[in-house]
Design a protein around this motif. Structure first.
Motif, PDB file in Angstrom:
ATOM      1  N   LEU A  36      -4.590   7.600   2.710  1.00  0.00           N
ATOM      2  CA  LEU A  36      -4.338   6.164   2.747  1.00  0.00           C
ATOM      3  C   LEU A  36      -4.739   5.496   1.443  1.00  0.00           C
ATOM      4  CD1 LEU A  36      -5.588   5.328   6.346  1.00  0.00           C
ATOM      5  CD2 LEU A  36      -3.235   5.692   5.568  1.00  0.00           C
ATOM      6  N   ASP A  37      -3.904   4.580   1.015  1.00  0.00           N
ATOM      7  CA  ASP A  37      -4.181   3.739  -0.145  1.00  0.00           C
ATOM      8  C   ASP A  37      -4.948   2.531   0.365  1.00  0.00           C
ATOM      9  OD1 ASP A  37      -4.124   1.995  -2.299  1.00  0.00           O
ATOM     10  OD2 ASP A  37      -1.940   1.821  -2.363  1.00  0.00           O
ATOM     11  N   ASP A  38      -6.223   2.438   0.042  1.00  0.00           N
ATOM     12  CA  ASP A  38      -7.016   1.315   0.549  1.00  0.00           C
ATOM     13  C   ASP A  38      -7.116   0.159  -0.438  1.00  0.00           C
ATOM     14  OD1 ASP A  38      -8.634   2.684  -1.193  1.00  0.00           O
ATOM     15  OD2 ASP A  38     -10.310   2.904   0.178  1.00  0.00           O
ATOM     16  N   GLU A  39      -6.504   0.306  -1.618  1.00  0.00           N
ATOM     17  CA  GLU A  39      -6.527  -0.775  -2.605  1.00  0.00           C
ATOM     18  C   GLU A  39      -5.232  -1.566  -2.629  1.00  0.00           C
ATOM     19  OE1 GLU A  39      -7.851   0.228  -6.534  1.00  0.00           O
ATOM     20  OE2 GLU A  39      -9.248   1.706  -5.757  1.00  0.00           O
ATOM     21  N   ASN A  74       0.849   4.977   0.839  1.00  0.00           N
ATOM     22  CA  ASN A  74       0.163   6.065   1.527  1.00  0.00           C
ATOM     23  C   ASN A  74       0.932   7.362   1.355  1.00  0.00           C
ATOM     24  OD1 ASN A  74      -1.736   4.172   2.688  1.00  0.00           O
ATOM     25  ND2 ASN A  74      -0.049   3.537   3.997  1.00  0.00           N
ATOM     26  N   TYR A 127       0.853  -1.188   0.000  1.00  0.00           N
ATOM     27  CA  TYR A 127       0.000   0.000   0.000  1.00  0.00           C
ATOM     28  C   TYR A 127       0.889   1.238   0.000  1.00  0.00           C
ATOM     29  CZ  TYR A 127      -3.468  -3.451   1.235  1.00  0.00           C
ATOM     30  OH  TYR A 127      -4.282  -4.550   1.213  1.00  0.00           O
ATOM     31  N   GLY A 131       0.213  -3.034   7.946  1.00  0.00           N
ATOM     32  CA  GLY A 131       0.493  -1.634   8.241  1.00  0.00           C
ATOM     33  C   GLY A 131       1.953  -1.353   8.542  1.00  0.00           C
TER      34      GLY A 131
END
Length: 75
Positions: free
Chosen positions: A15-18, A6, A4, A62
């Motif tokens: 935030l990059d949620d994909e 971000n 991800y 994360g």
């Protein structure tokens, strides 16, 4: 592995949620440089304080894998 990207500044977090599926950290690094180049191209002609921003690459838990200032050389 899913990575991800971000965007982080002192005042804001996007935030990059994909995320993107990559095979290793080298490919994640290449994808990060590509993302930075795309951001710069989209914002061409606009005044943006790139040095205030960084791209943080994280894994699905994360954990930060690496971070790049958006002023990072693309070469």
């Amino acid at each position: 592995m899913r990575c991800y990207f971000n965007l982080i500044s002192d005042d804001e977090t996007m935030l990059d949620d994909e995320g993107v599926e990559v095979k290793d950290l080298d490919q994640a690094w290449a994808q990060a440089l590509k993302a930075i180049a795309e951001l710069r191209a989209e914002a061409e002609g606009e005044f943006i304080e790139w040095d205030r921003w960084r791209l943080e690459a994280t894994d699905a838990s994360g954990k930060v894998l690496f971070a790049l200032k958006l002023t990072h050389s693309l070469h």
